[in-house]
Design a protein around this motif. Sequence first.
Motif, PDB file in Angstrom:
ATOM      1  N   ARG A 281       0.808  -1.434  -0.017  1.00 45.02           N
ATOM      2  CA  ARG A 281       0.076   0.214   0.170  1.00 45.02           C
ATOM      3  C   ARG A 281       0.822   1.348   0.033  1.00 45.02           C
ATOM      4  O   ARG A 281       0.444   2.299  -0.531  1.00 45.02           O
ATOM      5  CB  ARG A 281      -0.743  -0.095   1.226  1.00 45.02           C
ATOM      6  CG  ARG A 281      -2.236   1.010   1.202  1.00 45.02           C
ATOM      7  CD  ARG A 281      -2.997   0.475   2.140  1.00 45.02           C
ATOM      8  NE  ARG A 281      -2.796   0.216   3.395  1.00 45.02           N
ATOM      9  CZ  ARG A 281      -3.196  -0.404   4.311  1.00 45.02           C
ATOM     10  NH1 ARG A 281      -4.085  -1.275   3.977  1.00 45.02           N
ATOM     11  NH2 ARG A 281      -2.722  -0.577   5.473  1.00 45.02           N
ATOM     12  N   ASP A 287      -3.822   9.036  -2.893  1.00 48.06           N
ATOM     13  CA  ASP A 287      -5.400   8.916  -3.042  1.00 48.06           C
ATOM     14  C   ASP A 287      -5.751   7.406  -3.157  1.00 48.06           C
ATOM     15  O   ASP A 287      -6.876   7.058  -2.601  1.00 48.06           O
ATOM     16  CB  ASP A 287      -6.020   9.715  -4.147  1.00 48.06           C
ATOM     17  CG  ASP A 287      -5.227   9.363  -5.575  1.00 48.06           C
ATOM     18  OD1 ASP A 287      -4.215   8.778  -5.512  1.00 48.06           O
ATOM     19  OD2 ASP A 287      -5.953   9.411  -6.671  1.00 48.06           O
ATOM     20  N   SER A 290      -5.288   5.763   0.141  1.00 49.52           N
ATOM     21  CA  SER A 290      -6.639   5.916   1.013  1.00 49.52           C
ATOM     22  C   SER A 290      -7.673   4.997   0.523  1.00 49.52           C
ATOM     23  O   SER A 290      -8.537   4.398   1.202  1.00 49.52           O
ATOM     24  CB  SER A 290      -6.953   7.305   0.686  1.00 49.52           C
ATOM     25  OG  SER A 290      -7.971   7.689   1.680  1.00 49.52           O
ATOM     26  N   LEU A 291      -7.882   4.857  -0.573  1.00 49.37           N
ATOM     27  CA  LEU A 291      -9.002   4.059  -1.389  1.00 49.37           C
ATOM     28  C   LEU A 291      -8.737   2.481  -0.839  1.00 49.37           C
ATOM     29  O   LEU A 291      -9.670   1.852  -0.430  1.00 49.37           O
ATOM     30  CB  LEU A 291      -9.080   4.170  -2.842  1.00 49.37           C
ATOM     31  CG  LEU A 291      -9.892   3.111  -3.381  1.00 49.37           C
ATOM     32  CD1 LEU A 291     -11.437   3.451  -3.209  1.00 49.37           C
ATOM     33  CD2 LEU A 291      -9.682   3.508  -4.999  1.00 49.37           C
ATOM     34  N   GLU A 293      -7.458   1.574   1.707  1.00 49.75           N
ATOM     35  CA  GLU A 293      -7.616   1.397   3.018  1.00 49.75           C
ATOM     36  C   GLU A 293      -9.091   1.082   3.674  1.00 49.75           C
ATOM     37  O   GLU A 293      -9.378   0.600   4.819  1.00 49.75           O
ATOM     38  CB  GLU A 293      -7.118   2.411   3.812  1.00 49.75           C
ATOM     39  CG  GLU A 293      -5.604   2.524   3.906  1.00 49.75           C
ATOM     40  CD  GLU A 293      -4.967   3.986   4.393  1.00 49.75           C
ATOM     41  OE1 GLU A 293      -6.033   4.719   4.714  1.00 49.75           O
ATOM     42  OE2 GLU A 293      -3.914   4.051   4.543  1.00 49.75           O
ATOM     43  N   ARG A 294      -9.910   1.467   2.612  1.00 49.36           N
ATOM     44  CA  ARG A 294     -11.444   1.146   2.871  1.00 49.36           C
ATOM     45  C   ARG A 294     -11.845  -0.426   2.788  1.00 49.36           C
ATOM     46  O   ARG A 294     -13.000  -0.907   3.079  1.00 49.36           O
ATOM     47  CB  ARG A 294     -12.075   1.904   1.853  1.00 49.36           C
ATOM     48  CG  ARG A 294     -12.231   3.422   1.961  1.00 49.36           C
ATOM     49  CD  ARG A 294     -13.066   4.036   1.079  1.00 49.36           C
ATOM     50  NE  ARG A 294     -12.771   5.471   1.052  1.00 49.36           N
ATOM     51  CZ  ARG A 294     -13.704   6.311   1.552  1.00 49.36           C
ATOM     52  NH1 ARG A 294     -14.749   5.966   1.934  1.00 49.36           N
ATOM     53  NH2 ARG A 294     -13.447   7.612   1.754  1.00 49.36           N
ATOM     54  N   TYR A 295     -10.730  -1.514   2.394  1.00 51.47           N
ATOM     55  CA  TYR A 295     -10.918  -2.652   2.187  1.00 51.47           C
ATOM     56  C   TYR A 295     -10.451  -3.439   3.256  1.00 51.47           C
ATOM     57  O   TYR A 295      -9.361  -3.065   3.737  1.00 51.47           O
ATOM     58  CB  TYR A 295     -10.455  -3.032   0.813  1.00 51.47           C
ATOM     59  CG  TYR A 295     -11.304  -2.783  -0.475  1.00 51.47           C
ATOM     60  CD1 TYR A 295     -12.277  -3.498  -0.873  1.00 51.47           C
ATOM     61  CD2 TYR A 295     -11.169  -1.408  -0.962  1.00 51.47           C
ATOM     62  CE1 TYR A 295     -13.061  -3.038  -2.117  1.00 51.47           C
ATOM     63  CE2 TYR A 295     -11.837  -1.133  -2.301  1.00 51.47           C
ATOM     64  CZ  TYR A 295     -12.916  -1.904  -2.612  1.00 51.47           C
ATOM     65  OH  TYR A 295     -13.504  -1.475  -3.572  1.00 51.47           O
ATOM     66  N   GLN A 296     -11.073  -4.789   3.599  1.00 49.65           N
ATOM     67  CA  GLN A 296     -10.314  -5.510   4.446  1.00 49.65           C
ATOM     68  C   GLN A 296      -9.950  -6.993   3.872  1.00 49.65           C
ATOM     69  O   GLN A 296     -10.773  -7.532   3.070  1.00 49.65           O
ATOM     70  CB  GLN A 296     -11.217  -5.780   5.670  1.00 49.65           C
ATOM     71  CG  GLN A 296     -12.657  -6.366   5.361  1.00 49.65           C
ATOM     72  CD  GLN A 296     -13.436  -6.661   6.700  1.00 49.65           C
ATOM     73  OE1 GLN A 296     -12.874  -7.058   7.819  1.00 49.65           O
ATOM     74  NE2 GLN A 296     -14.509  -6.125   6.762  1.00 49.65           N
ATOM     75  N   GLY A 321     -15.283  -4.464   0.563  1.00 52.06           N
ATOM     76  CA  GLY A 321     -15.338  -2.969   0.904  1.00 52.06           C
ATOM     77  C   GLY A 321     -16.531  -3.084   1.963  1.00 52.06           C
ATOM     78  O   GLY A 321     -16.541  -3.475   3.084  1.00 52.06           O
ATOM     79  N   ARG A 322     -17.563  -2.044   1.580  1.00 49.13           N
ATOM     80  CA  ARG A 322     -18.721  -1.954   2.490  1.00 49.13           C
ATOM     81  C   ARG A 322     -19.473  -3.099   2.933  1.00 49.13           C
ATOM     82  O   ARG A 322     -19.911  -3.035   4.080  1.00 49.13           O
ATOM     83  CB  ARG A 322     -19.848  -0.809   1.642  1.00 49.13           C
ATOM     84  CG  ARG A 322     -20.292  -1.647   0.372  1.00 49.13           C
ATOM     85  CD  ARG A 322     -21.488  -0.641  -0.178  1.00 49.13           C
ATOM     86  NE  ARG A 322     -22.453  -0.809   0.464  1.00 49.13           N
ATOM     87  CZ  ARG A 322     -23.795  -0.285   0.523  1.00 49.13           C
ATOM     88  NH1 ARG A 322     -23.883   0.616  -0.407  1.00 49.13           N
ATOM     89  NH2 ARG A 322     -24.770  -0.408   1.174  1.00 49.13           N
ATOM     90  N   ASP A 326     -19.395  -6.341  -2.032  1.00 51.87           N
ATOM     91  CA  ASP A 326     -18.513  -5.248  -2.703  1.00 51.87           C
ATOM     92  C   ASP A 326     -16.995  -5.939  -2.542  1.00 51.87           C
ATOM     93  O   ASP A 326     -16.050  -5.260  -1.796  1.00 51.87           O
ATOM     94  CB  ASP A 326     -18.597  -4.033  -1.648  1.00 51.87           C
ATOM     95  CG  ASP A 326     -17.658  -2.903  -1.971  1.00 51.87           C
ATOM     96  OD1 ASP A 326     -17.316  -2.781  -3.290  1.00 51.87           O
ATOM     97  OD2 ASP A 326     -17.243  -2.028  -1.373  1.00 51.87           O
TER      98      ASP A 326
END
Length: 476
Positions: A281, A287, A290-291, A293-296, A321-322, A326
Amino acid sequence: MAETKVEHPGVQERVAAGKALRETTPVSSHTGWLPAPDRPDPLALLEEQNLTRDQDLVPVRHGRMLASPFTFFRGAAKVMAADLKDTPRAGLGVQLCGDAHLSNFGLFASPERNLLFGLNDFDETLPGPFEYDVERMAASFTIAARNNEFSNKETRTVTLTAVRAYREAMAGFAQMRTLDIWYARLSEDLLQTMLAGEASQKGKSAKKARKAEKAVEKSAAKARTRDSLQALSKLAEHVDGNYRIVSQPPIVVPLRELGDAFGMSADEVQQSLHEQLRSYRATLQADRRSLLERYQIIDAARKVVGVGSVGTRAFIVLLQGRDQEDPLFLQIKEATRSVLEDHLPRSRYAQPGQRVVQGQRMMQAASDIFLGWTKGVQENRYLYWRQLRDMKGSADVEAMRPSGMAFYAQACGWTLARAHARSGDPIAIAAYLGKKDKFDLSITDFSERYADQNERDYQGFAAAVRSGRLAATEGV
């Protein structure tokens, strides 16, 4: 730190420099190629590559190469690199793909979600003489055409078309402004426009063009379906309320089943995966970091891909993601030294993964937003990361007929010229190549001779499998 001075010769100087090189290295000098008297044993070169690969997958690699002389050629980039070192070169450098055979071109999505046609494999990328990529591309068309049982005339026409497209495209780029070259791209719309122009004519060529137009439409439509949601339906299953990657050995093996092979416990595998993700990462733009980082991380697996790269480390990682609908699939591929580094100056990048990523960014019209690199957990293992399926589409080479392959050759020749024009000097290269077809004919002669040699190498490879020298698992 000493500042590097960049020279900026004028257009006429660059033209003169290109033309002058014809005297020292005539464009016809590729005619009459013969293997070097001290040519290395191709089998020994392949065995050398196998030493650092996952040994359980080496027979799979051999099995895929055994399918035909064309698949053998795809897996024998190291063999051809050894042959190319003795071929004529004018001294005009570019960023090389390093493995520019026709199956390493295809459709992919730009960050704006437009479909583009371009090179899509950069494992062997390295700065070097532009001729190397042209020779490998042209030879691949000759070998593929023979594999499809084209006539000698049809095979020669396809190969000439690829080289001529490269030369004529380079002449066009030589007339363009610098930024216009950088922004040039072969979009789906442009491909369709080219085919529509052919189809508007009368006669057999128009019918063939309409058939090729439908093939492009079908390929583009299929590419649009290839995303992480589609991969989720193909590669994962729902277990105890969560998705996990399905075990399909030896092609897909989840890391939960691979820990012992790497000498690690399940917990150590998970910990190292998270550490790798953090390290990777850090190589992304802020940017995009940061995007991501929204995923696990949900799961990961080893996944075999390609022909020549089989046995090198390759993994897929499922992220979420959400919610569970996702998904994001990332692909991790091992990067080794380029096969060209045996014969050309070594890469400026000590980390092979960075070499691949930076080469791809230089050559592609648009690159994956998640393209990055990291060092592997084990010593001397290096990796690069990208999306697994991002509207990627490839041509069915073995189903092509002469007219379809000729159109494909045009697209590949143009694309390779554009990639070289971004990093090299299109004015000098175009001036060197000239307006006549001497270069086209010379490279085509080389391709026919190299295809003959590839056939002999393939027969020797097949004999080694039959004798037991090489183990092969076919049909996987």
